[in-house]
Design a protein around this motif. Structure first.
Motif, PDB file in Angstrom:
ATOM      1  N   SER A 190      -1.096  12.910  36.990  1.00  0.00           N
ATOM      2  CA  SER A 190       0.115  12.373  36.363  1.00  0.00           C
ATOM      3  C   SER A 190       0.812  13.434  35.534  1.00  0.00           C
ATOM      4  N   SER A 225      -0.481   6.935  38.023  1.00  0.00           N
ATOM      5  CA  SER A 225      -1.323   6.047  37.213  1.00  0.00           C
ATOM      6  C   SER A 225      -0.969   6.063  35.731  1.00  0.00           C
ATOM      7  N   ASP A 274      -6.815  11.227  37.225  1.00  0.00           N
ATOM      8  CA  ASP A 274      -5.548  10.504  37.152  1.00  0.00           C
ATOM      9  C   ASP A 274      -4.623  11.132  36.114  1.00  0.00           C
ATOM     10  N   ASP A 296      -4.504   9.827  40.960  1.00  0.00           N
ATOM     11  CA  ASP A 296      -3.296   9.071  41.265  1.00  0.00           C
ATOM     12  C   ASP A 296      -2.188   9.549  40.338  1.00  0.00           C
TER      13      ASP A 296
END
Length: 469
Positions: free
Chosen positions: A327, A271, A323, A268
């Motif tokens: 990111s 995140s 994540d 993600d």
């Protein structure tokens, strides 16, 4: 001591003092007899030592030392040698754009063992394979040294220990077979290789050069005439990818960039709220040292054990690493986007006829990077040009092609002595700026290094990351 040719990038110097030589045009066609040399008299310029800092700038860019010989050089065949960092590469390219051979020996195992480039180990690895790589390039091209028109070699920027291996090999071949030489700027070669793959790419154009050691935004106004719109003030994006991959326990044998990009697809990207570097500085320079610090702190706050390789991580641990990777990649590339968008605006003020942005260098192989930058250039009415991945990473083709471009306009050195001593001092340029700096590109962050995250802010960042986790 004087330089042998008043060129921006082709002077490869040697000691002791030599009498001022003649400069030669050598147009050797493949499998044809050599034509007589044409003697010219160069204008001497000061010889720079191997430790000096040189800049390829407009003022350094000379007029061709004779009439443009391009009409006489349609069948040039040039050997290119590249050893600036961690890949030993050689290629043979014809001036019509035909790639006759391309050979690359990777140091992936060394990168994995040491977690990055170890200069002394890299030098030894280059020395072990350079003869084999060059010979394989010649064999695959079905040419011999006598068939070559010239030898091109990277003289900077890069690691001096590694550069030396390639330059010594190039000079040995050139001296033994009476071949002219072209010294090549590594980053210029990344930009110009796009002209090999895209015949419609004419000057002026913009280029974003992104690799492990450099981030560079330039306006290429003509061959050898570059305006530097932005550069790296500390760490380049490739370095940030490599360190992130190492900290996340990824397999570095494929290099950090591809490993992080692959893992990021599972994560993600929103995140972890990493801060975009240098938001307060309205220029086109780059900084990734602070983002690296943020990544390291995020890994620590989530208790990710970097000693455990990703292949052995639990599903929860793998998800956490993904994540962080996603990111990181989102913010790292957003920094590129912001700088590129501003650079395009600046470049169009200087050269309104610009139509293309070339993106090259190892990180340009990243599909996420290409997709995001393509959106930026479309918004600005430009077209994105990316060489194929095999020509984005360090390679001999880009060196040979850049050699061809400069040779065509008379920028090369005469053959070195066949009996040249091995301990001669060579003109290696580990630090070598490309182009004159654009006035608006000078920033407080670059001069004072204020883009780095100050140690006093570390605790604040860590506390913020802990709250998110």
């Amino acid at each position: 001591m004087v330089s042998l040719v008043p060129t921006i990038g082709s002077t490869i110097s040697r000691l002791p003092f030599l009498p001022k030589p003649s400069i030669y045009f050598s147009f050797r066609a493949l499998r044809t007899s050599k034509l007589p040399y044409r003697e010219l008299t160069p204008t001497p310029s000061p010889l720079s030592s191997s430790s000096a800092v040189h800049s390829m700038s407009n003022s350094d860019s000379p007029k061709p030392i004779a009439e443009n010989p391009s009409n006489l050089s349609d069948n040039l065949v040039i050997l290119g040698i590249e050893t600036s960092c961690d890949d030993t590469a050689a290629a043979v390219v014809r001036s019509n754009g035909e790639i006759l051979s391309q050979v690359v020996s990777s140091q992936a195992d060394l990168l994995a063992r040491y977690g990055g480039v170890a200069p002394k180990m890299a030098e030894e690895a280059h020395a072990q394979v350079i003869d084999k790589v060059v010979q394989e390039a010649l064999d695959k091209a079905n040419v011999k040294e006598l068939d070559l028109s010239a030898v091109a070699v990277t003289i900077g920027p890069g690691l001096s220990l590694c550069l030396r291996v390639g330059v010594q090999k190039a000079r040995k071949i050139a001296g033994s077979f009476n071949l002219p030489m072209v010294g090549v700027h590594h980053m210029e070669a990344h930009a110009l290789v796009a002209r090999l793959t895209e015949q419609e790419l004419q000057f002026p154009f913009m280029a974003l050069l992104i690799s492990g050691g450099h981030n560079l935004l330039i306006l290429a106004r003509d061959l050898g005439q570059y305006v530097q719109l932005g550069t790296t003030i500390d760490d380049a994006i490739g370095e940030a990818y490599d360190k992130t991959a190492k900290w996340l326990g990824l397999d570095l044998r494929r290099s950090g960039g591809p490993a992080v990009e692959e893992l990021a697809r599972e994560g993600d990207a929103e995140s972890v709220k990493f801060s975009v570097p240098m938001k307060q500085h309205k220029d086109c320079n780059f900084s990734y040292a602070g983002l690296k610090t943020q990544v390291r702190l995020a890994i620590e706050s989530r208790n990710v054990s970097t000693e455990i390789p990703i292949s052995s991580a639990s599903s929860e641990d793998r998800s956490s690493r993904a994540d962080i990777a996603a990111s990181f990649q989102r913010v790292a590339v957003l920094h590129l986007e912001e700088r590129c968008e501003r650079a395009v605006e600046w470049a169009l003020k200087i050269e309104p006829s610009i139509k293309y942005l070339v993106v090259s260098g190892g990180v340009a192989s990243n599909q996420y990077v290409r997709a995001r930058l393509n959106q930026v250039v479309k918004k600005k009415g430009l077209e994105l040009v990316c060489p194929p991945p095999s020509l984005c990473t360090d390679n001999g083709v880009m060196i040979a092609w850049t050699g061809i471009e400069h040779f065509r306009v008379g920028r090369f050195d005469p053959p070195p002595p066949a009996d040249e001593a091995e301990d001669n001092i060579l003109d290696l340029r580990p630090r070598w700026p490309l182009g004159e700096e654009y006035a608006e590109g000078k920033s407080e962050a670059r001069s004072l290094k204020t883009a780095r995250i100050h140690p006093s802010l570390t605790s604040m960042i860590q506390a913020s990351l802990q709250q998110q986790s």
